[in-house]
Design an enzyme around this catalytic site. Structure first.
Site, mmCIF file in Angstrom:
data_model
loop_
_atom_site.group_PDB
_atom_site.id
_atom_site.type_symbol
_atom_site.label_atom_id
_atom_site.label_comp_id
_atom_site.label_asym_id
_atom_site.label_seq_id
_atom_site.Cartn_x
_atom_site.Cartn_y
_atom_site.Cartn_z
ATOM 1 N N GLU A 41 0.815 -1.216 0.000
ATOM 2 C CA GLU A 41 0.000 0.000 0.000
ATOM 3 C C GLU A 41 0.848 1.265 0.000
ATOM 4 O O GLU A 41 0.350 2.339 -0.318
ATOM 5 C CB GLU A 41 -0.946 -0.002 1.210
ATOM 6 N N GLY A 107 -13.067 -2.118 3.205
ATOM 7 C CA GLY A 107 -14.290 -2.731 2.719
ATOM 8 C C GLY A 107 -15.390 -1.684 2.633
ATOM 9 O O GLY A 107 -15.537 -0.860 3.528
ATOM 10 N N ASP A 242 -13.261 -4.151 -1.689
ATOM 11 C CA ASP A 242 -14.393 -5.084 -1.612
ATOM 12 C C ASP A 242 -15.570 -4.360 -0.991
ATOM 13 O O ASP A 242 -15.467 -3.187 -0.618
ATOM 14 C CB ASP A 242 -14.010 -6.307 -0.768
#
Length: 276
Positions: A41, A107, A242
């Site tokens: 990241e 998420g 997601d």
């Protein structure tokens, strides 16, 4: 004889004064701290830092240098709240950044968002801190160590940093998910944190209903609490890998790289915007 002795003293005094002035100048330069949960990241950001200087404190590697014309220091926290708090504390202690930015994946909780979309956090909160009752979760604020003063449940991100992120986001070219043509959305809202990977349609619905969250992750609130208690301005930016649904694990595998790239791109744009 006095004149001969005085000259070295004058040289010594001059060196001391100029050295002190130089040290003060270096310390007065604003420095921006940047954190991400995983090495992947922060890799994109790391590769673009100029004049890198690597150092290790308590087994954690920090990279100092210049990014988009600004003095920065970068580190990966690792997963979870404790790791995030440890790394944040070390960064604040050793580098005294003027502000701290956090980048990474999350998420999605808002059903209107999709993988690749970005959330600029304006408030960050724990979703797993409080009292569990037979039918609900009663959330409370954490407390400080020194006087047990209660922190806010929702830690507010610095308004100036939020504004800079919103302004620069309109000039970004973001990666699109897969081969689709959909341009990723960028929204501002609440990001919630817990030491759990959320992969449940039902749990996600509850987080949206009870906390009005846009996204959920595992580090942001620990960074926010540390910065809040140490009075350091902060901003958390997340890109969705997601939808925190029953299929979250498979979605992360498919969209992780795109999400990490988009989050890092916005953080780098914010760094550039800070000097404007």
């Amino acid at each position: 004889m006095m004149k001969i002795m005085a000259r070295p003293l004058l040289i010594w005094f001059f060196c001391m004064v100029t050295g002190l002035a130089s040290a003060q100048t270096v310390k007065s330069q604003p420095i921006t701290g940047i954190l991400g949960a995983f090495p992947a990241e922060v890799t994109l950001i790391h590769d673009l830092i100029l004049d890198k200087k690597e150092m290790i404190f308590q087994h954690i590697r920090f990279t100092e240098g210049t990014l988009n014309g600004r003095h920065v220091v970068l580190a990966s926290t690792g997963m979870g709240k404790v790791n995030a708090a440890i790394t944040t504390t070390l960064m604040l202690e050793h580098f005294e950044p003027e502000e701290l930015l956090f980048t990474g994946i999350a998420g999605g909780v808002n059903p209107g968002l999709s993988p690749g979309d970005l959330v600029i956090g304006n408030k960050i909160a724990y979703h797993d801190y409080g009292t569990i009752t037979p039918d609900s979760m009663m959330r409370r604020g954490t407390r400080t160590q020194d006087n047990a003063e209660e922190n806010p449940i929702y830690f507010p991100c610095n308004p100036k940093l939020v504004k800079v992120a919103q302004e620069v986001s309109g000039r970004l070219t973001l990666k699109k998910v897969g081969s689709g043509s959909r341009t990723p959305k960028i929204v501002t809202g609440i990001i919630v944190t817990g030491d759990v990977f959320v992969s449940s349609n039902e749990a996600t619905k509850k987080l949206r209903l009870t906390m009005n969250a846009e996204a959920t992750e595992m580090e942001g609130a620990a960074v926010a609490q540390t910065c809040w208690q140490q009075k350091t301005p902060f901003l958390v930016i997340r890109s969705l890998s997601d939808n925190a649904s029953n299929n979250a694990k498979d979605d992360v595998a498919a969209f992780y790289q795109t999400a990490a790239h988009n989050s890092a791109s916005l953080v780098m744009a914010v760094v550039g915007g800070l000097g404007m």
